[in-house]
Design a protein around this motif. Structure first.
Motif, PDB file in Angstrom:
ATOM      1  N   HIS A 191      -0.781  -7.008  -4.369  1.00 45.24           N
ATOM      2  CA  HIS A 191       0.262  -6.551  -3.647  1.00 45.24           C
ATOM      3  C   HIS A 191       1.560  -7.260  -4.352  1.00 45.24           C
ATOM      4  CE1 HIS A 191      -0.813  -4.817   0.531  1.00 45.24           C
ATOM      5  NE2 HIS A 191      -1.225  -4.216  -0.298  1.00 45.24           N
ATOM      6  N   GLU A 192       1.459  -8.453  -4.857  1.00 44.97           N
ATOM      7  CA  GLU A 192       2.648  -9.182  -5.290  1.00 44.97           C
ATOM      8  C   GLU A 192       3.006  -8.496  -6.811  1.00 44.97           C
ATOM      9  OE1 GLU A 192       4.911 -11.337  -4.357  1.00 44.97           O
ATOM     10  OE2 GLU A 192       3.748 -10.974  -2.554  1.00 44.97           O
ATOM     11  N   GLU A 193       1.667  -8.063  -7.567  1.00 46.01           N
ATOM     12  CA  GLU A 193       1.931  -7.846  -8.648  1.00 46.01           C
ATOM     13  C   GLU A 193       2.293  -6.193  -8.704  1.00 46.01           C
ATOM     14  OE1 GLU A 193       1.632  -7.529 -12.807  1.00 46.01           O
ATOM     15  OE2 GLU A 193       1.756  -9.026 -11.502  1.00 46.01           O
ATOM     16  N   LYS A 223       4.441  -5.237  -6.303  1.00 45.54           N
ATOM     17  CA  LYS A 223       5.922  -5.390  -6.023  1.00 45.54           C
ATOM     18  C   LYS A 223       6.865  -5.721  -7.340  1.00 45.54           C
ATOM     19  CE  LYS A 223       5.108  -7.379  -1.241  1.00 45.54           C
ATOM     20  NZ  LYS A 223       5.168  -8.469  -0.449  1.00 45.54           N
ATOM     21  N   SER A 224       6.217  -6.402  -8.052  1.00 48.15           N
ATOM     22  CA  SER A 224       6.868  -6.965  -9.418  1.00 48.15           C
ATOM     23  C   SER A 224       7.119  -5.711 -10.200  1.00 48.15           C
ATOM     24  CB  SER A 224       6.137  -7.933 -10.095  1.00 48.15           C
ATOM     25  OG  SER A 224       4.803  -7.569 -10.714  1.00 48.15           O
ATOM     26  N   SER A 254      -3.640  -9.616  -1.588  1.00 47.41           N
ATOM     27  CA  SER A 254      -2.176 -10.591  -1.843  1.00 47.41           C
ATOM     28  C   SER A 254      -1.692 -10.464  -3.085  1.00 47.41           C
ATOM     29  CB  SER A 254      -2.091 -11.749  -1.168  1.00 47.41           C
ATOM     30  OG  SER A 254      -0.778 -12.502  -1.139  1.00 47.41           O
TER      31      SER A 254
END
Length: 200
Positions: free
Chosen positions: A135-137, A139-140, A132
């Motif tokens: 994935h967040e990185e 997305k950023s 997760s």
């Protein structure tokens, strides 16, 4: 409705959300997600025509959606998943895990699929947290949906390009380009994980 400090959507809100998000494009995304999930978690190379021992991805997707449409069925936790599509994907993961776990346990004595197989361990909360964070990185940094979908099987699990191409209907050339884009983001992901105190 609020339950244990979690905002839970009403049945009417769920029905409206399904009408809005359950498009043919999203169905295709769910199908691809399921195929990747079968490989990354269960090491099952899915056959779109035959399924896996009679288990079809289409049926698991339908079961997931139907569970939301039953009174007292699956909930939509709106504060955790403001985008209802994310709640559907989370529910699909559960359906896949439950369905395959029962099937594999049922045939354990015959096929011995689970013997000493660390890949079949479902106590993977730390791994999920790590994934997760990645994935967040991603997305950023503006990662595309395909980059997010392929990050786990292609980069982490090193699934072969030809296998991914056959499973997902993506050309080898496009897969190569996706991998190059992800690889350019990896140094930033590694730095982010260090900040979050994740081990390599």
């Amino acid at each position: 409705m609020v339950s244990n400090n979690r905002k839970v959507a009403s049945f009417d809100e769920i029905c409206r959300a399904i009408q809005e998000v359950y498009t043919s494009e999203f169905y295709t995304d769910l199908f691809k997600h399921a195929v990747v999930r079968l490989w990354t978690v269960f090491k099952i190379k899915y056959n779109p025509e035959k399924g896996f021992r009679g288990i079809m991805v289409e049926d698991m997707i339908n079961d997931t959606i139907e569970a939301f449409l039953k009174e007292g069925g699956r909930n939509w936790y709106m504060n955790k998943h403001p985008d209802f599509r994310k709640q559907i994907i989370s529910a699909l993961d559960s359906v896949i895990s439950n369905t395959l776990s029962m099937e594999l346990v049922k045939t354990y004595d015959t096929f011995e699929l689970l013997e000493n197989d660390s890949e079949m361990s479902f106590d993977d909360s730390n791994y999920k947290d790590l994934l997760s964070a990645c994935h967040e990185e991603l997305k950023s940094m503006g990662a595309t949906d395909l980059e997010l979908l392929l990050f786990e099987p292609y980069i982490i699990n090193e699934m072969k390009r030809n296998d991914l191409s056959q499973l997902l209907g993506i050309s080898n050339e496009e897969l190569t380009n996706i991998k190059k884009r992800i690889n350019r983001k990896l140094p930033f992901i590694k730095e982010k994980l260090k900040v979050l105190n994740y081990e390599k």
